[in-house]
Write an enzyme that holds these catalytic residues in place. Structure first.
Site, PDB file in Angstrom:
ATOM      1  CB  ILE B  12      -0.960  -0.011   1.212  1.00  0.00           C
ATOM      2  CG1 ILE B  12      -1.850  -1.270   1.188  1.00  0.00           C
ATOM      3  CG2 ILE B  12      -1.795   1.270   1.287  1.00  0.00           C
ATOM      4  CD1 ILE B  12      -2.759  -1.374  -0.017  1.00  0.00           C
ATOM      5  CB  SER B  45      -3.249 -16.156  -0.732  1.00  0.00           C
ATOM      6  OG  SER B  45      -3.761 -16.444   0.535  1.00  0.00           O
ATOM      7  CB  ILE B  47      -5.073 -14.497  -4.748  1.00  0.00           C
ATOM      8  CG1 ILE B  47      -4.623 -15.878  -4.286  1.00  0.00           C
ATOM      9  CG2 ILE B  47      -6.128 -14.610  -5.847  1.00  0.00           C
ATOM     10  CD1 ILE B  47      -5.717 -16.645  -3.567  1.00  0.00           C
ATOM     11  CG  HIS B  49      -8.827 -12.159  -4.043  1.00  0.00           C
ATOM     12  ND1 HIS B  49      -8.899 -13.521  -3.870  1.00  0.00           N
ATOM     13  CD2 HIS B  49      -8.100 -11.692  -2.992  1.00  0.00           C
ATOM     14  CE1 HIS B  49      -8.260 -13.861  -2.760  1.00  0.00           C
ATOM     15  NE2 HIS B  49      -7.758 -12.766  -2.208  1.00  0.00           N
ATOM     16  CB  ILE B 337      -5.202  -2.199   3.773  1.00  0.00           C
ATOM     17  CG1 ILE B 337      -5.403  -0.690   3.861  1.00  0.00           C
ATOM     18  CG2 ILE B 337      -5.241  -2.693   2.323  1.00  0.00           C
ATOM     19  CD1 ILE B 337      -6.673  -0.153   3.200  1.00  0.00           C
ATOM     20  CB  CYS B 400      20.863 -20.252  -4.883  1.00  0.00           C
ATOM     21  SG  CYS B 400      19.277 -21.049  -4.613  1.00  0.00           S
ATOM     22  CB  CYS B 437      18.786 -27.086   0.241  1.00  0.00           C
ATOM     23  SG  CYS B 437      19.795 -25.690  -0.239  1.00  0.00           S
ATOM     24  CB  CYS B 442      23.480 -20.888  -1.571  1.00  0.00           C
ATOM     25  SG  CYS B 442      21.793 -20.373  -1.189  1.00  0.00           S
TER      26      CYS B 442
END
Ligand code: FAD
Ligand code: FAD
Lengths: 418, 478
Positions: B12, B45, B47, B49, B337, B400, B437, B442
């Site tokens: 935000i 998540s 997402i 939406h 929020i 890595c 891992c 690394c």
């Protein structure tokens, strides 16, 4: 670039494989991502290596040096500081390498031995609840920081899991002035070698909490506190058994997993138990000309067995490369039976059966005394008695071609003797 | 003296800062942590939406649908990944099918486009691992997935390019109104001054509000959400976001494919008292596994590489609270929020600046909306790789293995204008240590690279926050 045999990884397994594959007709190349050969042995500065191989107690680097010295004047190419990032099987193997010195390179090779070692299981894989501050790491990482970089990662330490690396780090950190408050092990028995329990815990009065696990972690930025709890036979924590430790470090020694993740393009068939390739007694995978050995195949507790397995892979890869025509395989399973977790090799190729089969396997139960039974068609074809059998210690068994009664699958069982 | 200070560098604060940087004003975004976006924005998540769930007529509904559409522009302007997964909301019986119909009505009322129904069997043709007990599915094609903190980092990078500034470890502990401006007192004893202040402090937004007014109209009731992460090798097991029917507690336990191939499983949703308690729990993990059964019983739990939790800034106001302070003009709250805050973020920034602040200053004629990050080496094609490696030989050093991160990628992550010098900061930017891992392999190399590049000793390299060195004591042995 073109070669006959490429060995990925210059640790104990890769070094032994290279030495035993040497032949005037073959070009052999070892590729190692670190700036030096030796693999994990380089960070194992304690002694106890080589009792079986050399009847001596060597440190890790000393043990590795025996092999590195032996390689010196041999006809073997070595690329250091170079990582294999992809291997594809066309007619030959097409290998992609990368290094700071030479950038991206491509290489073709007639056969490949993967000897890339293992990585340590992490907190995420075992889902330890709690906060996620700094101070929680695999024991091998702490070993690397201490032995290779010269730094301690903490001063008040607890260890989850009684794997050998954790045990060795308990002693090592104590000697460097840290205080190790205890080791918790989920199972009712230790997962480390008995000698390590005695020399690394008992000798320093470090308590081992069997059937215990870490059930909470506190500390927003820095680890402050852990809680351990006893577990029941379903591994559920028992309320009321909480013990709290104020620590700044939690080392995890909860298992090792073969590190073959970079080689997915090869489409090796894998075992869900060992998480690595399924091989026959020549250590060849389902991909023709591809062999796997050492901790990259299954996790070993002693380096001596890693070297022996590397040697085997080197020899059979050489035989494969020198063979004029590749015979069809006749593959049957070597299945884990009662009380056996896994057996390597997983398969027996009856069309290439010239030498005794070296079976390495792990059991699921601790037993004071028991007998291993090799069964074919319901008939016991080999029996071996053993004492002090434990899941933590790899067992070995040799099946000679003449022991086998037919070309049918075999099973290995363990029976307790009471 | 600044024209605007934005408190909080979550998504935000980041997008508000970028929006303000279009205008001829000076903007500073600050955060109490040692890095950009360390709370809600790194633990959600991910997402975008479609907007099927918020109450029609609410700000949440409007800004969610608008924000969803704005991500298509952000994808290009800020070079952020956007996975156009679409989503399935699943029902198992007549009763749930009825609720699914109602949800569909709600989606249409909110202006969600392109929705349609599938039978259980039709859905399983597309997502073969869906549970056999699913009878009907509402498909929401506009649902997407992004990489949330990269949005923040790139938005702030772009704002910096357009003149804004970022300051970390700037923990606001009190605020005073002095004449025509605000004085922000920081924990380290220093102060900052600004004519306008924007409170985008996430779960702390009511505490910030209480620094300047007695009875804010909202109070944060933090709600925790716990997750599992599956290894990126789980890629393709599910290609849609899979939702159960929403309840009062939220959108429920989901299956969410991620932009890097991983799959997220979760979250839980329960109220907590300590708003900084981002711990996971045994009960939470059990809850997730239990609830996933309604979605699929073919989830490879042995591919879990990590679990984590985030705390939602849910408020008593029950909608986003985006208003000027009732006490002081020039002080704006962007508070409460929680979900779908990530989705709504670009629309929230626009709404605040254009409809709440109603800024009527001229735009910068040279405002450049484009952020061009240096791409990670493994995302390049072979020809580009050859060119880059010639210029930067350190791309030849793979640090890595799990996420294929090179030493040069790490150097770039340290030195960019929004770079970071901590182990976790590098993980957030270059993904070193984010794989199977979890850095076991690394981390020590990343640490040495940070020490070298920032000219500090290895034992001065922090895990994340200030004063969190990985190495605590030098020994004689080497
Ligand atoms: C931390 C630790 C401590 C141990 N302590 C003991 C002990 O005290 N006593 C004992 O007897 N045994 C011990 N062991 C077990 C023993 O099995 C190992 O020490 C043994 O050396 C493993 O050899 P390896 O060759 O299979 O693997 P490693 O030694 O791990 O070698 C693998 C090599 O492959 C390289 N490599 C990996 N991937 C690539 C790639 N893509 N490209 C190029 N190179 C690559 C790695 O850099 C490494 O050098 C320990 C094992 C570990 C992990
Ligand atoms: C479990 C969970 C799942 C979610 N899933 C989704 C989803 O899938 N889709 C979606 O659209 N939304 C989702 N959300 C909501 C979304 O993540 C948030 O709405 C969004 O990240 C809010 O961003 P923010 O910038 O307001 O807050 P934050 O990211 O929390 O940022 C606030 C910042 O303010 C700083 N700060 C606080 N106090 C001070 C102070 N005193 N001084 C200085 N700095 C301070 C903090 O350090 C922090 O960096 C989810 C949230 C959670 C927790």
């Amino acid at each position: 670039m073109k070669t006959d045999l490429t060995i990925v990884g210059g640790g104990a397994a890769g070094l032994a494989a290279a030495l035993s594959a040497i032949d005037p007709q073959l070009n052999i190349l070892i590729i190692e991502r670190e700036p030096r050969l030796g693999g994990i042995l380089n960070q194992c500065i304690h002694n106890g290596f080589g009792l079986h191989m050399f009847q001596e107690e060597l440190t890790g680097p000393e043990y590795a040096n025996r092999f590195i010295e032996a390689l010196k004047d041999k006809h073997i190419d070595i690329l250091l500081g170079t990582t294999v990032i992809d291997i594809q099987k066309k007619t030959d193997f097409e290998i992609t390498l990368t290094s700071e010195a030479n950038g991206y390179q491509h290489l073709t090779s007639k056969a490949v031995i993967i000897a890339s070692g293992c990585y340590e299981r992490t907190r995420g894989a075992v889902q330890i609840p709690g906060e996620r501050p700094k101070g929680i790491m695999p024991a091998g990482s702490a070993q690397r920081y201490l032995n290779m970089e010269g730094y301690l990662v903490g001063k008040r330490v607890f260890i989850l899991g009684s794997g050998d690396i954790g045990l060795i780090m308990a002693r090592r950190m104590t000697l460097e002035g840290a205080q190790v408050l205890g080791v918790a092990e989920l199972m009712p028995y230790s997962n480390g070698l008995t000698r390590n329990i005695v020399q690394c815990l008992n000798d320093f009065d470090i308590p081992l909490y069997l059937s215990h696990t870490v059930t909470d972690i506190k500390g927003k930025d820095i680890l402050e506190q852990i809680t351990i709890q006893q577990v029941d036979d379903k591994f559920e924590p028992i309320p009321g058994t909480e013990k709290v430790f104020e620590v700044d470090t939690l080392l995890l020694s909860i298992g090792l997993i073969p590190d073959v993740g970079l080689f997915d393009s090869l489409q090796m068939k894998k075992s869900p138990i060992t998480k690595s390739a399924i091989v026959d007694q020549t250590l060849m995978t389902n991909v023709e000309g591809l062999f796997v050995c050492g901790n990259a195949l299954h996790v070993h507790d002693l380096v001596d067995w890693v070297s022996k397995e590397g040697e085997k892979a080197g020899k059979t890869a050489k035989a494969y490369l020198l063979e004029q025509k590749h015979e069809e395989k006749d593959l049957k399973s070597i299945a884990p039976g009662s009380n056996i977790r896994y057996v390597v090799p997983h398969l027996i190729d009856y069309n290439h059966l010239t030498e005794p089969i070296q079976c390495a396997f792990r059991v699921t139960k601790k037993m004071a005394q028991g007998q291993f039974k090799v069964v074919q068609n319901g008939e016991v074809i080999l029996l071996k008695k053993a004492k002090h059998i434990a899941p933590a210690e790899m067992e070995n068994l040799i099946i000679k071609p003449e022991d086998l009664k037919s070309k049918d699958p075999i099973e290995i069982h363990l029976e307790e003797i009471v | 003296m600044k024209d605007y200070i934005v408190i909080g560098s979550g998504i935000i604060g980041a997008l508000i800062t970028r929006t303000l940087s279009k205008y001829q004003v000076s903007v500073l975004v600050i955060d109490k942590e040692n890095d950009i976006s360390s709370h809600q924005t790194i633990a959600n998540s991910a997402i975008i939406h479609s907007g099927h769930d918020p109450k029609p007529g609410s700000l949440k509904a409007r800004l969610c649908v608008e924000g969803n559409a704005m991500y298509d522009t952000l994808e290009h302007e800020l070079a952020i990944p956007l996975l156009r997964t679409g989503a399935y909301v699943v029902a198992h019986n007549n009763f749930e099918e009825q609720m699914l119909q109602e949800l569909h009505q709600r989606a249409k009322q909110n202006g969600v486009l392109g929705t349609y129904f599938l039978s259980g069997d039709e859905a399983r043709k597309v997502e073969p691992r869906l549970s056999e007990t699913i009878t009907k599915v509402l498909s929401l094609p506009s649902t997407k997935v992004t990489f949330p903190w990269e949005v923040s980092i790139h938005a702030i990078s772009n704002a910096i390019k357009n003149g804004a500034e970022f300051k970390r470890n700037a923990h606001v502990i009190s605020i005073k109104k002095v004449e025509d401006h605000f004085v922000l007192h920081l924990k380290d004893g220093t102060t900052l001054e600004s004519k306008h202040v924007i409170n985008a402090a996430g779960v702390m937004s009511d505490l910030i509000a209480r620094m300047i007014e007695e009875n804010p109209e909202f109070e944060i009731k933090p709600r925790k959400g716990e997750y599992f992460v599956l290894d990126r090798k789980a890629v393709g097991l599910f290609n849609h976001v899979i939702y159960p029917l929403p309840t009062k507690a939220g959108k429920g336990v989901l299956i969410v494919p991620q932009t890097h191939g991983n799959i997220l499983l979760g979250p839980t949703s329960y109220e907590i008292s300590d708003r900084e308690d981002e711990s996971t729990s045994r009960e939470g993990m059990k809850y997730i596994k239990e609830h996933l059964k309604a979605l699929s019983n073919q989830i490879p739990f042995d591919m879990i590489i990590r679990n984590f939790a985030g705390v939602r800034a849910t408020s008593t106001y029950e909608d986003f609270y985006i208003q000027e302070s009732k006490t002081y003009k020039g002080f704006y709250h962007v508070a409460g929020i929680d979900s779908p805050g990530l989705t709504a973020a670009p629309a929230i920034a626009k709404y605040l600046v254009e409809e709440v602040i109603r800024i009527d200053l001229p735009m910068k004629p040279d405002f450049d909306p484009i952020h061009q990050p240096i791409p990670l080496f493994h995302t390049l094609c072979d020809v580009q790789k050859q060119i880059e490696i010639q210029k930067h030989p350190k791309h030849g050093h793979l640090v890595c293995k799990c996420e294929k991160v090179t030493e040069q990628d790490i150097i770039n992550a340290i030195h960019s204008p929004t770079g970071n010098d901590t182990i976790k900061g590098i993980k957030k930017r270059a993904r070193a240590g984010a794989g199977l891992c979890q850095g076991g392999y690394c981390e020590s190399e990343v640490l040495k690279i940070i020490a070298r590049e920032t000219k500090v000793k290895p034992n001065e390299v922090n895990y994340y926050a200030k004063n969190t060195p990985i190495l605590v004591k030098e020994t004689k042995t080497k």
